[in-house]
Design a protein around this motif. Structure first.
Motif, mmCIF file in Angstrom:
data_model
loop_
_atom_site.group_PDB
_atom_site.id
_atom_site.type_symbol
_atom_site.label_atom_id
_atom_site.label_comp_id
_atom_site.label_asym_id
_atom_site.label_seq_id
_atom_site.Cartn_x
_atom_site.Cartn_y
_atom_site.Cartn_z
ATOM 1 N N ALA A 150 -11.657 -0.845 -19.035
ATOM 2 C CA ALA A 150 -11.831 -2.296 -19.229
ATOM 3 C C ALA A 150 -11.879 -2.637 -20.717
ATOM 4 C CB ALA A 150 -13.098 -2.771 -18.524
ATOM 5 N N LEU A 151 -12.568 -1.791 -21.509
ATOM 6 C CA LEU A 151 -12.641 -2.020 -22.956
ATOM 7 C C LEU A 151 -11.271 -1.821 -23.608
ATOM 8 C CD1 LEU A 151 -15.992 -0.134 -23.720
ATOM 9 C CD2 LEU A 151 -15.646 -2.600 -23.801
ATOM 10 N N ALA A 152 -10.567 -0.738 -23.196
ATOM 11 C CA ALA A 152 -9.268 -0.427 -23.793
ATOM 12 C C ALA A 152 -8.250 -1.525 -23.525
ATOM 13 C CB ALA A 152 -8.762 0.903 -23.260
ATOM 14 N N GLU A 153 -8.302 -2.097 -22.334
ATOM 15 C CA GLU A 153 -7.366 -3.171 -21.999
ATOM 16 C C GLU A 153 -7.595 -4.415 -22.849
ATOM 17 O OE1 GLU A 153 -7.942 -3.543 -17.811
ATOM 18 O OE2 GLU A 153 -6.412 -2.047 -17.312
ATOM 19 N N TRP A 187 -23.219 -10.166 -26.103
ATOM 20 C CA TRP A 187 -22.732 -11.140 -25.108
ATOM 21 C C TRP A 187 -21.253 -10.919 -24.772
ATOM 22 C CZ3 TRP A 187 -18.686 -14.213 -26.494
ATOM 23 C CH2 TRP A 187 -18.455 -14.392 -27.856
ATOM 24 N N GLU A 188 -20.493 -10.308 -25.715
ATOM 25 C CA GLU A 188 -19.091 -10.010 -25.418
ATOM 26 C C GLU A 188 -18.988 -8.966 -24.305
ATOM 27 O OE1 GLU A 188 -16.198 -10.106 -28.997
ATOM 28 O OE2 GLU A 188 -18.092 -9.320 -29.790
ATOM 29 N N LEU A 189 -19.987 -8.093 -24.240
ATOM 30 C CA LEU A 189 -19.975 -7.047 -23.222
ATOM 31 C C LEU A 189 -20.609 -7.515 -21.920
ATOM 32 C CD1 LEU A 189 -21.073 -4.020 -25.469
ATOM 33 C CD2 LEU A 189 -18.749 -4.708 -24.851
ATOM 34 N N GLY A 201 -18.069 -11.406 -19.719
ATOM 35 C CA GLY A 201 -18.255 -10.191 -20.494
ATOM 36 C C GLY A 201 -17.290 -9.105 -20.033
ATOM 37 N N LEU A 202 -16.897 -8.229 -20.967
ATOM 38 C CA LEU A 202 -15.959 -7.153 -20.634
ATOM 39 C C LEU A 202 -16.557 -6.193 -19.614
ATOM 40 C CD1 LEU A 202 -14.637 -6.368 -24.236
ATOM 41 C CD2 LEU A 202 -13.459 -7.615 -22.427
ATOM 42 N N LEU A 203 -17.866 -5.960 -19.709
ATOM 43 C CA LEU A 203 -18.527 -5.016 -18.805
ATOM 44 C C LEU A 203 -19.344 -5.723 -17.728
ATOM 45 C CD1 LEU A 203 -19.727 -2.314 -21.379
ATOM 46 C CD2 LEU A 203 -17.541 -2.483 -20.163
ATOM 47 N N GLU A 204 -19.162 -7.030 -17.624
ATOM 48 C CA GLU A 204 -19.924 -7.793 -16.631
ATOM 49 C C GLU A 204 -19.640 -7.349 -15.196
ATOM 50 O OE1 GLU A 204 -21.113 -12.466 -15.764
ATOM 51 O OE2 GLU A 204 -19.669 -11.954 -17.332
ATOM 52 N N PRO A 205 -18.373 -7.006 -14.848
ATOM 53 C CA PRO A 205 -18.117 -6.544 -13.468
ATOM 54 C C PRO A 205 -18.884 -5.275 -13.105
ATOM 55 C CG PRO A 205 -16.053 -7.119 -14.566
ATOM 56 C CD PRO A 205 -17.113 -7.123 -15.607
ATOM 57 N N PHE A 206 -19.357 -4.542 -14.118
ATOM 58 C CA PHE A 206 -20.107 -3.309 -13.866
ATOM 59 C C PHE A 206 -21.613 -3.559 -13.911
ATOM 60 C CE2 PHE A 206 -16.087 -2.398 -16.033
ATOM 61 C CZ PHE A 206 -15.459 -1.610 -15.091
ATOM 62 N N GLU A 207 -22.003 -4.852 -13.896
ATOM 63 C CA GLU A 207 -23.399 -5.276 -13.846
ATOM 64 C C GLU A 207 -24.212 -4.734 -15.019
ATOM 65 O OE1 GLU A 207 -24.931 -4.311 -10.011
ATOM 66 O OE2 GLU A 207 -23.639 -5.730 -8.958
ATOM 67 N N VAL A 208 -23.610 -4.777 -16.207
ATOM 68 C CA VAL A 208 -24.318 -4.380 -17.423
ATOM 69 C C VAL A 208 -25.100 -5.593 -17.927
ATOM 70 C CG1 VAL A 208 -24.055 -3.640 -19.825
ATOM 71 C CG2 VAL A 208 -22.628 -2.633 -18.047
ATOM 72 N N SER A 209 -26.417 -5.441 -18.069
ATOM 73 C CA SER A 209 -27.251 -6.557 -18.520
ATOM 74 C C SER A 209 -27.147 -6.722 -20.030
ATOM 75 C CB SER A 209 -28.719 -6.311 -18.138
ATOM 76 O OG SER A 209 -29.247 -5.245 -18.899
ATOM 77 N N LEU A 210 -27.656 -7.848 -20.523
ATOM 78 C CA LEU A 210 -27.620 -8.136 -21.961
ATOM 79 C C LEU A 210 -28.421 -7.094 -22.735
ATOM 80 C CD1 LEU A 210 -26.338 -10.384 -23.707
ATOM 81 C CD2 LEU A 210 -28.554 -11.512 -23.733
#
Length: 540
Positions: free
Chosen positions: A454-457, A472-474, A490-499
Motif C-alpha cells: 500500500a505504501l509502495a503504490e 495522519w497520512e498513515l 490514510g494509507l494504512l487506514e484499511p489495516f486499522e492502524v490508529s493515529l
C-alpha cells in the motif's frame, strides 16, 4: 483678534461646555486648544520653530513659548528649533546635549484663516476623544444584550441608536424577514466592537446563539445565579432552536425552570425571537444519551459512537425517520450543532440490511479462503469472527466453544487460516519487490507485507520515505473545511492502524535512521510529563 484681548476665562468656559456636551474630559479639550493655538503661532513665527502653548487651567491665560534643544554639532539640522552646545552657552550655564532653552514669545494675532485652522484642530481632537470614549465604553459590553432605537435602514442594514453612539445590525444578523421602522425599540446582542478609521463600529446580532442564551439568563433567575448552566445552543434563526441545560442543584429541574409556570419564561424568549420554537434539552455527559435527548421528539432505537472520527450513527424506527431528520434536515442539523458531532441517521430496516450484507461478505470470505461449507462459515461469523487473523491467532478455547468444533477441527481451522495468511504475505512481498521497495522498508518491524505494498503504490519505497510521513497520512483523520468535517484517507487506514500507532511507527523509523536522538526524545517526554504534573497540581 489677539489672545490677550479676549476674555481669558472664555477658553476654559468653552472647553467645559464642549466636554459636557460630548461627555469627555475637559482636559482633552484644553489640550486640543493648546495644539490649535500652537499651530496658529507656527504659521506666524515660522513652521520650523518649536512653538508650544500652555493654557493655565485656573485663569485661562495662554502662554506662548519657543523651545530650542541642544544637539551634537554634526546633528544640527533645524537652526530654528535646535542649537549646538557652543551656541547654548549664550543662554544656559554648562549646557549638555538634550537640554532645552525655553523663552516666552508674544501672543499672536489670529486672523480668519488661523482661527479656522484652530477650530478644525479642536474639532478633530474632540472627535478622536469622543471615539475613544465610545470604544472604551462598549468594548467591555461585548457578549451582552443592549436596547436601542431604530434610526434608519440602509441597504437592509439597520442603524440603531444605542445612547452614546450608533450600532449596526446587518441584514444577515436579522431574524428571518423582520422589518423595522424609525423609532422602533429593538433588543440585540453586542457581537463585536472594532476600532476603525471612521470611528468605533458596534456590530449587533439577533441570530447569534449567544443572544438566546442571554435572553434565558434574563428570564430565568436560576441561570443568572449559576444554579442552572446553559451548556450548548443551536439555532435556525426565526424557525427553531435547541438549548441544552444542566442543573447543579438536584432539587431543581433545569428544563422545568427554563419553561416556567405555564411556559411563561420560555414564551417571553419565544416572543422576542419572532415565534422561534425552542426545544429545551437536559444535558448529559454521556454523549449517546445526550444525543438521544437532542433528537427529541423522535425516538431512537440505537446509537453507535465513533469517537475518533467524531461521528455517530443513530438507528430509529422506520416511522420515526422523517421526524428525526426534520423538515429540510432541520432537527438532525440542530442536534449535530448541539453535540458537535456528525450524525448519520438510518432506519432499523437499513441497519438490518447493512448487517446482513456484512454477514454475507464475511461468510463468503471464510468459505473461499478456508474451504468451508456455508453453514460452518456462518457459525464462525455468528460467533463474532470477522477476519482470517482472528481465526489464525485466537486462543484455541475460543474456537472450542462453537458447537460441533473439537480440538482437531480447531487446529485444522487455524492451520488453514495461517497457510492462507502466509501465502498472502508472500504474494504481497513479491509485489512489493516488483514495485522497487528497498530492503530497509521490508525489514522494518511493524509493517506487514500488505502495508508495504500500500505504501509502495503511493511512492513510499524506502525507510527514509516512510520517516518523512505524517501520522495522519498513515492513519487518516478529519479536517474542517468551511465549517464541514472532511475525511482524510490514510494509507494504512484499511489495516486499522490508529493515529498513536502511526506516530510510534514513524518515530521508530526516525530513531533507526538517526534523525532523532533517543536521549533527547526521553528528555522531551520527561519535560512533558513534568509540565502535565505541574498543571494537575495547579488545578488541584
Amino acid at each position: 483678534m489677539a489672545i490677550t484681548s479676549a476674555n481669558q476665562l472664555e477658553l476654559l468656559q468653552t472647553a467645559e461646555a464642549v466636554a459636557r456636551e460630548k461627555m469627555i474630559d475637559p482636559g482633552l479639550v484644553v489640550e486640543a486648544m493648546e495644539e490649535s493655538l500652537a499651530r496658529a503661532a507656527k504659521s506666524r513665527y515660522g513652521s520650523e520653530m518649536d512653538i508650544r502653548v500652555s493654557i493655565d487651567r485656573k485663569t485661562g491665560r495662554a502662554t506662548f513659548t519657543r523651545v530650542r534643544t541642544v544637539v551634537e554639532d554634526d546633528e544640527l539640522e533645524n537652526y530654528q528649533a535646535e542649537m549646538t552646545v557652543e551656541q547654548a552657552k549664550q543662554y544656559l550655564e554648562d549646557p549638555k546635549v538634550g537640554d532645552q532653552f525655553i523663552e516666552e514669545v508674544p501672543p499672536v494675532e489670529m486672523g480668519r484663516i488661523a482661527a479656522q485652522s484652530a477650530k478644525q484642530v479642536i474639532l478633530q481632537k474632540v472627535r478622536e476623544a469622543e471615539r475613544d470614549r465610545q470604544f472604551e465604553e462598549f468594548k467591555d459590553r461585548v457578549g451582552t444584550i443592549i436596547n436601542g432605537i431604530v434610526k434608519r435602514e440602509e441597504y437592509g442594514n439597520v442603524i440603531v441608536d444605542v445612547g452614546r453612539g450608533e450600532a449596526i445590525l446587518r441584514r444577515n444578523e436579522k431574524i428571518g424577514r423582520e422589518a423595522y421602522r424609525n423609532g422602533d425599540r429593538i433588543r440585540c446582542y453586542i457581537k463585536d466592537v472594532r476600532r476603525e478609521a471612521r470611528g468605533p463600529q458596534i456590530f449587533l446580532s439577533r441570530t447569534a446563539p449567544e443572544f438566546m442564551a442571554e435572553l434565558f439568563k434574563m428570564e430565568v433567575p436560576e441561570i443568572y445565579d449559576g444554579i442552572i448552566e446553559i451548556k450548548a445552543v443551536a439555532r435556525d434563526p426565526g424557525s427553531r432552536a435547541k438549548i441544552a441545560v444542566i442543573s447543579y442543584d438536584g432539587s431543581i429541574d433545569p428544563v422545568g425552570a427554563c419553561v416556567g409556570m405555564r411556559g411563561s419564561r420560555v414564551q417571553a424568549v419565544v416572543n422576542e425571537l419572532q415565534g422561534e420554537k425552542i426545544d429545551i434539552i437536559p444535558w448529559n455527559e454521556d454523549v449517546p444519551t445526550f444525543l438521544v435527548n437532542a433528537l427529541q421528539p423522535a425516538e431512537v432505537s440505537k446509537v453507535v459512537l465513533d469517537e475518533d472520527a467524531e461521528r455517530i450513527e443513530v438507528v430509529v424506527p422506520d416511522d420515526q425517520l422523517s421526524l428525526a431528520i426534520g423538515r429540510r434536515g432541520q432537527n438532525v442539523r440542530l442536534a449535530s450543532q448541539l453535540t458537535g458531532l456528525d450524525i448519520d441517521i438510518m432506519t432499523e430496516a437499513e441497519e438490518s440490511e447493512r448487517r446482513q450484507k456484512e454477514f454475507e461478505e464475511r461468510t463468503k470470505l471464510f468459505m473461499d479462503t478456508l474451504d468451508l461449507d456455508e453453514f460452518f462459515a456462518q457459525l464462525l461469523v455468528s460467533e463474532g469472527f470477522t477476519s482470517l487473523e482472528e481465526v489464525a491467532y485466537v486462543e484455541l478455547d475460543e474456537l472450542l466453544v462453537i458447537d460441533g468444533v473439537d480440538e482437531d477441527t480447531a487446529n485444522e481451522l487455524q492451520a488453514r487460516a495461517r497457510d492462507v495468511l502466509e501465502e498472502q504475505a508472500r504474494a504481497a512481498l513479491e509485489r512489493a519487490r516488483e514495485l522497487g521497495v528497498q530492503d530497509s522498508l521490508v525489514e522494518f518491524e511493524g509493517l506487514t507485507p500488505q502495508m508495504i505494498v500500500a505504501l509502495a503504490e503511493d511512492g513510499i519505497k524506502s525507510l527514509e520515505d516512510f520517516a518523512t510521513c505524517a501520522d495522519w497520512e498513515l492513519a487518516g483523520g478529519w479536517t474542517t473545511v468551511d465549517g464541514e468535517r472532511v475525511k482524510d484517507d490514510g494509507l494504512l487506514e484499511p489495516f486499522e492502524v490508529s493515529l498513536e500507532e502511526a506516530q510510534n511507527l514513524v518515530m521508530s523509523a526516525r530513531l533507526q535512521l538517526g534523525w532523532v536522538d533517543l536521549a533527547d526524545l526521553e528528555a522531551d517526554e520527561a519535560e512533558s510529563d513534568s509540565d502535565d504534573d505541574t498543571a494537575e497540581e495547579a488545578e488541584a
